[in-house]
Design a protein around this motif. Structure first.
Motif, PDB file in Angstrom:
ATOM      1  N   THR A  81       0.835  -1.204   0.000  1.00 46.29           N
ATOM      2  CA  THR A  81       0.000   0.000   0.000  1.00 46.29           C
ATOM      3  C   THR A  81       0.866   1.250   0.000  1.00 46.29           C
ATOM      4  O   THR A  81       0.636   2.179  -0.793  1.00 46.29           O
ATOM      5  CB  THR A  81      -0.944   0.001   1.225  1.00 46.29           C
ATOM      6  OG1 THR A  81      -1.784  -1.159   1.147  1.00 46.29           O
ATOM      7  CG2 THR A  81      -1.792   1.260   1.275  1.00 46.29           C
ATOM      8  N   PHE A  82       1.880   1.301   0.856  1.00 49.27           N
ATOM      9  CA  PHE A  82       2.733   2.492   0.914  1.00 49.27           C
ATOM     10  C   PHE A  82       3.613   2.607  -0.330  1.00 49.27           C
ATOM     11  O   PHE A  82       3.886   3.727  -0.776  1.00 49.27           O
ATOM     12  CB  PHE A  82       3.543   2.532   2.208  1.00 49.27           C
ATOM     13  CG  PHE A  82       2.707   2.900   3.398  1.00 49.27           C
ATOM     14  CD1 PHE A  82       2.029   4.119   3.446  1.00 49.27           C
ATOM     15  CD2 PHE A  82       2.561   2.025   4.464  1.00 49.27           C
ATOM     16  CE1 PHE A  82       1.228   4.452   4.534  1.00 49.27           C
ATOM     17  CE2 PHE A  82       1.770   2.353   5.555  1.00 49.27           C
ATOM     18  CZ  PHE A  82       1.101   3.577   5.589  1.00 49.27           C
ATOM     19  N   ALA A  83       4.027   1.497  -0.916  1.00 52.62           N
ATOM     20  CA  ALA A  83       4.788   1.556  -2.166  1.00 52.62           C
ATOM     21  C   ALA A  83       3.928   2.178  -3.274  1.00 52.62           C
ATOM     22  O   ALA A  83       4.401   3.012  -4.056  1.00 52.62           O
ATOM     23  CB  ALA A  83       5.274   0.167  -2.567  1.00 52.62           C
ATOM     24  N   LYS A  84       2.667   1.793  -3.313  1.00 49.47           N
ATOM     25  CA  LYS A  84       1.734   2.351  -4.303  1.00 49.47           C
ATOM     26  C   LYS A  84       1.534   3.851  -4.055  1.00 49.47           C
ATOM     27  O   LYS A  84       1.527   4.652  -4.997  1.00 49.47           O
ATOM     28  CB  LYS A  84       0.401   1.611  -4.221  1.00 49.47           C
ATOM     29  CG  LYS A  84      -0.632   2.073  -5.216  1.00 49.47           C
ATOM     30  CD  LYS A  84      -1.922   1.267  -5.075  1.00 49.47           C
ATOM     31  CE  LYS A  84      -2.998   1.863  -5.944  1.00 49.47           C
ATOM     32  NZ  LYS A  84      -4.306   1.243  -5.720  1.00 49.47           N
ATOM     33  N   LEU A  85       1.393   4.248  -2.792  1.00 50.82           N
ATOM     34  CA  LEU A  85       1.210   5.663  -2.468  1.00 50.82           C
ATOM     35  C   LEU A  85       2.447   6.493  -2.822  1.00 50.82           C
ATOM     36  O   LEU A  85       2.320   7.635  -3.280  1.00 50.82           O
ATOM     37  CB  LEU A  85       0.846   5.836  -0.993  1.00 50.82           C
ATOM     38  CG  LEU A  85      -0.570   5.419  -0.610  1.00 50.82           C
ATOM     39  CD1 LEU A  85      -0.736   5.370   0.905  1.00 50.82           C
ATOM     40  CD2 LEU A  85      -1.588   6.358  -1.232  1.00 50.82           C
ATOM     41  N   GLN A 104       0.574  10.253  13.631  1.00 50.24           N
ATOM     42  CA  GLN A 104       0.333  10.639  12.238  1.00 50.24           C
ATOM     43  C   GLN A 104      -1.157  10.820  11.975  1.00 50.24           C
ATOM     44  O   GLN A 104      -1.570  11.802  11.356  1.00 50.24           O
ATOM     45  CB  GLN A 104       0.880   9.572  11.281  1.00 50.24           C
ATOM     46  CG  GLN A 104       2.366   9.597  11.110  1.00 50.24           C
ATOM     47  CD  GLN A 104       2.810   8.636  10.030  1.00 50.24           C
ATOM     48  OE1 GLN A 104       2.114   7.665   9.698  1.00 50.24           O
ATOM     49  NE2 GLN A 104       3.974   8.892   9.483  1.00 50.24           N
ATOM     50  N   ARG A 105      -1.945   9.876  12.431  1.00 47.25           N
ATOM     51  CA  ARG A 105      -3.402   9.959  12.245  1.00 47.25           C
ATOM     52  C   ARG A 105      -3.929  11.272  12.797  1.00 47.25           C
ATOM     53  O   ARG A 105      -4.720  11.962  12.157  1.00 47.25           O
ATOM     54  CB  ARG A 105      -4.064   8.770  12.949  1.00 47.25           C
ATOM     55  CG  ARG A 105      -5.590   8.781  12.911  1.00 47.25           C
ATOM     56  CD  ARG A 105      -6.187   7.961  14.042  1.00 47.25           C
ATOM     57  NE  ARG A 105      -5.776   8.491  15.337  1.00 47.25           N
ATOM     58  CZ  ARG A 105      -5.623   7.754  16.430  1.00 47.25           C
ATOM     59  NH1 ARG A 105      -5.842   6.463  16.414  1.00 47.25           N
ATOM     60  NH2 ARG A 105      -5.246   8.313  17.569  1.00 47.25           N
ATOM     61  N   ASP A 106      -3.473  11.635  13.979  1.00 52.97           N
ATOM     62  CA  ASP A 106      -3.950  12.847  14.634  1.00 52.97           C
ATOM     63  C   ASP A 106      -3.471  14.113  13.933  1.00 52.97           C
ATOM     64  O   ASP A 106      -4.119  15.155  14.035  1.00 52.97           O
ATOM     65  CB  ASP A 106      -3.528  12.855  16.105  1.00 52.97           C
ATOM     66  CG  ASP A 106      -4.180  11.738  16.908  1.00 52.97           C
ATOM     67  OD1 ASP A 106      -5.168  11.125  16.418  1.00 52.97           O
ATOM     68  OD2 ASP A 106      -3.690  11.456  18.022  1.00 52.97           O
ATOM     69  N   ALA A 152      -8.127  12.521   4.484  1.00 51.84           N
ATOM     70  CA  ALA A 152      -8.967  11.502   5.125  1.00 51.84           C
ATOM     71  C   ALA A 152      -8.656  10.080   4.649  1.00 51.84           C
ATOM     72  O   ALA A 152      -8.553   9.171   5.487  1.00 51.84           O
ATOM     73  CB  ALA A 152     -10.443  11.829   4.930  1.00 51.84           C
ATOM     74  N   PRO A 153      -8.484   9.826   3.352  1.00 51.75           N
ATOM     75  CA  PRO A 153      -8.176   8.446   2.943  1.00 51.75           C
ATOM     76  C   PRO A 153      -6.859   7.928   3.545  1.00 51.75           C
ATOM     77  O   PRO A 153      -6.788   6.778   3.986  1.00 51.75           O
ATOM     78  CB  PRO A 153      -8.097   8.526   1.417  1.00 51.75           C
ATOM     79  CG  PRO A 153      -8.923   9.717   1.059  1.00 51.75           C
ATOM     80  CD  PRO A 153      -8.699  10.700   2.177  1.00 51.75           C
ATOM     81  N   THR A 192      -6.363   4.790   6.195  1.00 50.25           N
ATOM     82  CA  THR A 192      -5.414   3.704   5.944  1.00 50.25           C
ATOM     83  C   THR A 192      -4.478   3.530   7.123  1.00 50.25           C
ATOM     84  O   THR A 192      -4.258   2.407   7.604  1.00 50.25           O
ATOM     85  CB  THR A 192      -4.605   3.984   4.661  1.00 50.25           C
ATOM     86  OG1 THR A 192      -5.510   4.002   3.547  1.00 50.25           O
ATOM     87  CG2 THR A 192      -3.522   2.937   4.425  1.00 50.25           C
ATOM     88  N   ILE A 193      -3.939   4.626   7.615  1.00 59.13           N
ATOM     89  CA  ILE A 193      -3.027   4.575   8.745  1.00 59.13           C
ATOM     90  C   ILE A 193      -3.732   3.997   9.974  1.00 59.13           C
ATOM     91  O   ILE A 193      -3.169   3.176  10.699  1.00 59.13           O
ATOM     92  CB  ILE A 193      -2.418   5.967   9.020  1.00 59.13           C
ATOM     93  CG1 ILE A 193      -1.382   6.280   7.926  1.00 59.13           C
ATOM     94  CG2 ILE A 193      -1.807   6.062  10.408  1.00 59.13           C
ATOM     95  CD1 ILE A 193      -0.860   7.706   7.942  1.00 59.13           C
TER      96      ILE A 193
END
Length: 165
Positions: free
Chosen positions: A48-52, A104-106, A113-114, A118-119
């Motif tokens: 997922t992070f590689a794609k991002l 990170q979320r905070d 938002a997406p 994910t995180i």
């Protein structure tokens, strides 16, 4: 937010390598299925992070070769100390990542938002891994408090380095 994605990619890369090292030593034993389950989730996080990174035209950390070796070595060495030490490693890593992902979320605003979702999803899976570690004897590892502290400090250092390099 490319910095977040870069460091998260690095962390997930390291986690995959840690579980690969643990599986090399303990994969045929009773903990093999649990280790494979956790590695499969980390593989998904890494993908997922590689794609991002690609989508956002970011770059991975230049330290991936170091994390390749260090992650596998940490996993294999803790597993060689016994399954409890491998689980202590899991607990220390996942507690550090839980706190990192929560921060990170905070910090992410509504425009992200997406990524925030994910995180958070991945954070909950890391908490699951931590709980698996506790349920499988992490606290019974030799010198657990020292092992936990050293691995946690190493994870925090890796996060800091991966954010800037």
């Amino acid at each position: 937010m490319n910095k977040f994605i870069r460091v998260d990619h690095a962390g997930e890369y390291g986690a995959v390598r840690i579980y690969s090292g643990q599986l090399a030593v303990l994969g045929r034993g009773k903990h093999g299925p649990q280790l494979r389950h956790m590695k499969e989730q980390e593989d998904h996080h890494l993908e997922t992070f590689a794609k991002l990174i690609a989508e956002r035209r970011g770059r991975p950390t230049a330290l991936l070769p170091l994390w390749h070796v260090a992650g596998f070595a940490l996993g294999a060495l803790t597993a060689a100390l016994g399954p409890e030490a491998a689980m202590a490693c899991t607990v220390a890593v996942e507690e550090t990542i839980d706190a990192h992902y929560a921060a990170q979320r905070d910090a992410l605003g509504p425009d992200e938002a997406p990524l925030r979702e994910t995180i958070e999803q991945f954070r909950l899976e890391e908490v699951e891994h931590r709980d698996i570690g506790y349920e499988n004897g992490a606290r019974q590892a030799p010198a657990y408090p020292v092992l936990h502290k050293l691995i946690s400090l190493g994870c925090k250092a890796a996060i800091g380095l991966s954010e800037i390099i």
